[in-house]
Design a protein around this motif. Structure first.
Motif, PDB file in Angstrom:
ATOM      1  N   GLU A  98       0.838  -1.203   0.000  1.00  0.00           N
ATOM      2  CA  GLU A  98       0.000   0.000   0.000  1.00  0.00           C
ATOM      3  C   GLU A  98       0.873   1.253   0.000  1.00  0.00           C
ATOM      4  OE1 GLU A  98      -2.425   0.615   3.567  1.00  0.00           O
ATOM      5  OE2 GLU A  98      -4.037   1.323   2.235  1.00  0.00           O
ATOM      6  N   TYR A  99       1.906   1.229   0.828  1.00  0.00           N
ATOM      7  CA  TYR A  99       2.811   2.377   0.889  1.00  0.00           C
ATOM      8  C   TYR A  99       3.513   2.574  -0.458  1.00  0.00           C
ATOM      9  CZ  TYR A  99       7.004   5.057   1.754  1.00  0.00           C
ATOM     10  OH  TYR A  99       8.006   5.986   1.642  1.00  0.00           O
ATOM     11  N   LEU A 100       4.068   1.494  -1.020  1.00  0.00           N
ATOM     12  CA  LEU A 100       4.866   1.631  -2.255  1.00  0.00           C
ATOM     13  C   LEU A 100       4.004   2.041  -3.444  1.00  0.00           C
ATOM     14  CD1 LEU A 100       7.294  -1.436  -1.969  1.00  0.00           C
ATOM     15  CD2 LEU A 100       7.865   0.979  -1.641  1.00  0.00           C
ATOM     16  N   THR A 101       2.727   1.608  -3.468  1.00  0.00           N
ATOM     17  CA  THR A 101       1.903   1.947  -4.628  1.00  0.00           C
ATOM     18  C   THR A 101       1.225   3.314  -4.486  1.00  0.00           C
ATOM     19  OG1 THR A 101       0.114   0.664  -3.653  1.00  0.00           O
ATOM     20  CG2 THR A 101       1.358  -0.389  -5.401  1.00  0.00           C
ATOM     21  N   LYS A 102       0.876   3.713  -3.260  1.00  0.00           N
ATOM     22  CA  LYS A 102       0.072   4.940  -3.111  1.00  0.00           C
ATOM     23  C   LYS A 102       0.890   6.192  -2.825  1.00  0.00           C
ATOM     24  CE  LYS A 102      -4.264   2.919  -1.625  1.00  0.00           C
ATOM     25  NZ  LYS A 102      -5.057   2.610  -0.432  1.00  0.00           N
ATOM     26  N   ARG A 103       2.067   6.010  -2.290  1.00  0.00           N
ATOM     27  CA  ARG A 103       2.815   7.171  -1.824  1.00  0.00           C
ATOM     28  C   ARG A 103       3.462   7.866  -3.018  1.00  0.00           C
ATOM     29  NH1 ARG A 103       2.461  10.432   2.433  1.00  0.00           N
ATOM     30  NH2 ARG A 103       4.426  10.830   3.509  1.00  0.00           N
ATOM     31  N   THR A 120      17.470 -13.932  -3.474  1.00  0.00           N
ATOM     32  CA  THR A 120      16.452 -14.957  -3.208  1.00  0.00           C
ATOM     33  C   THR A 120      15.282 -14.744  -4.175  1.00  0.00           C
ATOM     34  OG1 THR A 120      15.261 -13.544  -1.662  1.00  0.00           O
ATOM     35  CG2 THR A 120      17.039 -14.888  -0.732  1.00  0.00           C
ATOM     36  N   SER A 121      14.350 -15.718  -4.188  1.00  0.00           N
ATOM     37  CA  SER A 121      13.185 -15.547  -5.074  1.00  0.00           C
ATOM     38  C   SER A 121      12.378 -14.326  -4.638  1.00  0.00           C
ATOM     39  CB  SER A 121      12.334 -16.812  -5.099  1.00  0.00           C
ATOM     40  OG  SER A 121      12.041 -17.202  -3.789  1.00  0.00           O
ATOM     41  N   ASN A 122      12.318 -14.082  -3.313  1.00  0.00           N
ATOM     42  CA  ASN A 122      11.619 -12.874  -2.843  1.00  0.00           C
ATOM     43  C   ASN A 122      12.337 -11.600  -3.282  1.00  0.00           C
ATOM     44  OD1 ASN A 122       9.431 -14.026  -1.512  1.00  0.00           O
ATOM     45  ND2 ASN A 122      10.635 -14.409   0.340  1.00  0.00           N
ATOM     46  N   ASP A 123      13.683 -11.625  -3.277  1.00  0.00           N
ATOM     47  CA  ASP A 123      14.428 -10.463  -3.793  1.00  0.00           C
ATOM     48  C   ASP A 123      14.043 -10.195  -5.244  1.00  0.00           C
ATOM     49  OD1 ASP A 123      15.995  -9.888  -1.500  1.00  0.00           O
ATOM     50  OD2 ASP A 123      17.591 -11.270  -2.130  1.00  0.00           O
ATOM     51  N   LYS A 124      13.948 -11.279  -6.027  1.00  0.00           N
ATOM     52  CA  LYS A 124      13.627 -11.104  -7.449  1.00  0.00           C
ATOM     53  C   LYS A 124      12.220 -10.540  -7.628  1.00  0.00           C
ATOM     54  CE  LYS A 124      16.860 -14.438  -9.266  1.00  0.00           C
ATOM     55  NZ  LYS A 124      17.107 -15.864  -9.445  1.00  0.00           N
ATOM     56  N   LEU A 125      11.271 -11.054  -6.821  1.00  0.00           N
ATOM     57  CA  LEU A 125       9.903 -10.539  -6.895  1.00  0.00           C
ATOM     58  C   LEU A 125       9.874  -9.053  -6.548  1.00  0.00           C
ATOM     59  CD1 LEU A 125       7.814 -13.379  -5.188  1.00  0.00           C
ATOM     60  CD2 LEU A 125       7.713 -12.655  -7.595  1.00  0.00           C
ATOM     61  N   MET A 126      10.583  -8.703  -5.474  1.00  0.00           N
ATOM     62  CA  MET A 126      10.593  -7.297  -5.035  1.00  0.00           C
ATOM     63  C   MET A 126      11.261  -6.412  -6.080  1.00  0.00           C
ATOM     64  SD  MET A 126       9.731  -4.947  -3.051  1.00  0.00           S
ATOM     65  CE  MET A 126       9.115  -5.414  -1.453  1.00  0.00           C
ATOM     66  N   ILE A 130       9.526  -3.278  -8.117  1.00  0.00           N
ATOM     67  CA  ILE A 130      10.066  -1.913  -8.126  1.00  0.00           C
ATOM     68  C   ILE A 130      10.196  -1.406  -9.561  1.00  0.00           C
ATOM     69  CG2 ILE A 130      12.161  -0.549  -7.640  1.00  0.00           C
ATOM     70  CD1 ILE A 130      12.578  -2.450  -5.174  1.00  0.00           C
ATOM     71  N   ILE A 131      10.746  -2.253 -10.425  1.00  0.00           N
ATOM     72  CA  ILE A 131      10.979  -1.855 -11.818  1.00  0.00           C
ATOM     73  C   ILE A 131       9.639  -1.659 -12.552  1.00  0.00           C
ATOM     74  CG2 ILE A 131      12.032  -2.583 -14.025  1.00  0.00           C
ATOM     75  CD1 ILE A 131      14.001  -1.800 -11.668  1.00  0.00           C
ATOM     76  N   ASN A 133       6.829  -0.845 -11.375  1.00  0.00           N
ATOM     77  CA  ASN A 133       6.129   0.342 -10.897  1.00  0.00           C
ATOM     78  C   ASN A 133       6.921   1.633 -11.125  1.00  0.00           C
ATOM     79  OD1 ASN A 133       3.468  -0.416  -9.422  1.00  0.00           O
ATOM     80  ND2 ASN A 133       4.929  -2.022  -8.940  1.00  0.00           N
ATOM     81  N   ASN A 134       8.005   1.499 -11.891  1.00  0.00           N
ATOM     82  CA  ASN A 134       8.801   2.683 -12.245  1.00  0.00           C
ATOM     83  C   ASN A 134       9.307   3.466 -11.046  1.00  0.00           C
ATOM     84  OD1 ASN A 134       9.068   2.685 -15.021  1.00  0.00           O
ATOM     85  ND2 ASN A 134       6.900   3.255 -15.238  1.00  0.00           N
ATOM     86  N   LEU A 135       9.632   2.766  -9.974  1.00  0.00           N
ATOM     87  CA  LEU A 135      10.160   3.468  -8.808  1.00  0.00           C
ATOM     88  C   LEU A 135      11.676   3.633  -8.990  1.00  0.00           C
ATOM     89  CD1 LEU A 135       8.124   1.395  -6.205  1.00  0.00           C
ATOM     90  CD2 LEU A 135       7.876   3.850  -6.586  1.00  0.00           C
ATOM     91  N   PRO A 136      12.198   4.848  -8.816  1.00  0.00           N
ATOM     92  CA  PRO A 136      13.646   5.042  -8.941  1.00  0.00           C
ATOM     93  C   PRO A 136      14.379   4.197  -7.894  1.00  0.00           C
ATOM     94  CG  PRO A 136      12.520   7.140  -8.554  1.00  0.00           C
ATOM     95  CD  PRO A 136      11.503   6.066  -8.412  1.00  0.00           C
ATOM     96  N   CYS A 137      15.465   3.566  -8.303  1.00  0.00           N
ATOM     97  CA  CYS A 137      16.067   2.562  -7.412  1.00  0.00           C
ATOM     98  C   CYS A 137      17.577   2.503  -7.576  1.00  0.00           C
ATOM     99  CB  CYS A 137      15.434   1.219  -7.783  1.00  0.00           C
ATOM    100  SG  CYS A 137      16.185  -0.231  -7.053  1.00  0.00           S
ATOM    101  N   ILE A 138      18.288   2.321  -6.462  1.00  0.00           N
ATOM    102  CA  ILE A 138      19.680   1.877  -6.523  1.00  0.00           C
ATOM    103  C   ILE A 138      19.782   0.601  -5.683  1.00  0.00           C
ATOM    104  CG2 ILE A 138      20.678   4.175  -6.883  1.00  0.00           C
ATOM    105  CD1 ILE A 138      21.508   4.228  -3.948  1.00  0.00           C
ATOM    106  N   VAL A 139      20.749  -0.233  -5.997  1.00  0.00           N
ATOM    107  CA  VAL A 139      20.906  -1.500  -5.273  1.00  0.00           C
ATOM    108  C   VAL A 139      22.215  -1.461  -4.491  1.00  0.00           C
ATOM    109  CG1 VAL A 139      21.107  -4.011  -5.479  1.00  0.00           C
ATOM    110  CG2 VAL A 139      19.583  -2.747  -7.025  1.00  0.00           C
ATOM    111  N   LEU A 140      22.111  -1.706  -3.190  1.00  0.00           N
ATOM    112  CA  LEU A 140      23.314  -1.779  -2.349  1.00  0.00           C
ATOM    113  C   LEU A 140      23.623  -3.229  -2.035  1.00  0.00           C
ATOM    114  CD1 LEU A 140      23.095   0.979   0.402  1.00  0.00           C
ATOM    115  CD2 LEU A 140      23.928   1.143  -1.938  1.00  0.00           C
ATOM    116  N   CYS A 141      24.848  -3.631  -2.286  1.00  0.00           N
ATOM    117  CA  CYS A 141      25.305  -4.991  -1.956  1.00  0.00           C
ATOM    118  C   CYS A 141      25.982  -4.875  -0.591  1.00  0.00           C
ATOM    119  CB  CYS A 141      26.240  -5.497  -3.029  1.00  0.00           C
ATOM    120  SG  CYS A 141      25.506  -5.409  -4.684  1.00  0.00           S
TER     121      CYS A 141
END
Ligand SMILES: Nc1nc2c(ncn2[C@@H]2O[C@H](COP(=O)(O)OP(=O)(O)OP(=O)(O)O)[C@@H](O)[C@H]2O)c(=O)[nH]1
Ligand SMILES: [Mg+2]
Length: 193
Positions: A98-103, A120-126, A130-131, A133-141
């Motif tokens: 709800e937060y990620l889609t509405k905010r 993980t498979s959950n990482d891939k889903l997340m 993100i992609i 929904n066109n949310l700007p993103c950086i990935v930290l390892c």
């Protein structure tokens, strides 16, 4: 960035609890125990403003940290914590979605993965979410202190090849433990806020 007066502002589970002053939000996303809350402490140079734990499942709500009235770090609960009851996992998943889609003042997602492990498979889903929904993103390892310094760059490349073979997202190493790579990360965050 020099942070002077970071403050915990509010925990929220629904939209009417979110802050309403419209500051940019930089959101920490990733599996449980990957180091999201530690990341907040490291970036603002505080030991324990965000509560952390060696046990997964510490953060259970959306926690808003006001950074010098310039922006918020929003620390999210992690996913993939098997000890949380199914009901609670569903509940938490719903208020995160709800937060990620509405905010609409999300300026950046800081997506955190563990440098030692393939996503993980959950990482891939997340990540896909993100992609899509066109949310700007950086990935930290994160937890880069856990591998040999000479292997860090090639491991970051490997992780990017798995999640983002098109290489149009920035992947960078990070370590809260050693407080290294923070300068680079601030530089990136500042571009978005
Ligand atoms: N070695 C190492 N340990 C880290 C690093 N970052 C975090 N940790 C440790 O990882 C554990 C989990 O950190 P948290 O920051 O609580 O993780 P979280 O992602 O907020 O976890 P949840 O709230 O359960 O989603 C703690 O024991 C931290 O000390 C890092 O860069 N290197
Ligand atoms: Mg946490």
């Amino acid at each position: 960035m020099i942070v002077k007066n970071p403050k915990f502002e509010i925990s929220a589970v629904k939209p009417n609890q979110y802050p309403n002053n419209n500051l940019p939000e930089v959101v920490l996303v990733g599996k449980s125990n990957v180091g999201k809350s530690s990341f907040v402490n490291t970036m603002i140079n505080r030991k324990n403003l965000a509560r952390t734990s060696s046990e997964p499942g510490k953060t259970r709500q959306l926690n808003f940290y006001n950074i010098d009235d310039k922006f918020y770090f929003v620390d999210l609960p992690g996913y993939g914590y098997s000890k949380m009851s199914k009901d609670e996992q569903v509940k938490v998943g719903k208020f995160i979605e709800e937060y990620l889609t509405k905010r609409n003042n999300i300026h950046l997602i800081v997506f955190i993965i563990d440098i030692r492990h393939d996503p993980t498979s959950n990482d891939k889903l997340m990540y896909d979410y993100i992609i899509k929904n066109n949310l700007p993103c950086i990935v930290l390892c994160n937890k880069a202190d856990k591998i040999a310094p000479s292997k860090v760059d090639s491991r970051v490349q490997e992780l990017q090849n798995i999640l983002n073979p098109l290489k149009d997202i920035l992947f960078i190493p990070f370590s809260s433990e050693k407080k290294i790579y923070t300068e680079n990360t601030w530089k990136e965050i500042e571009k978005y806020i």
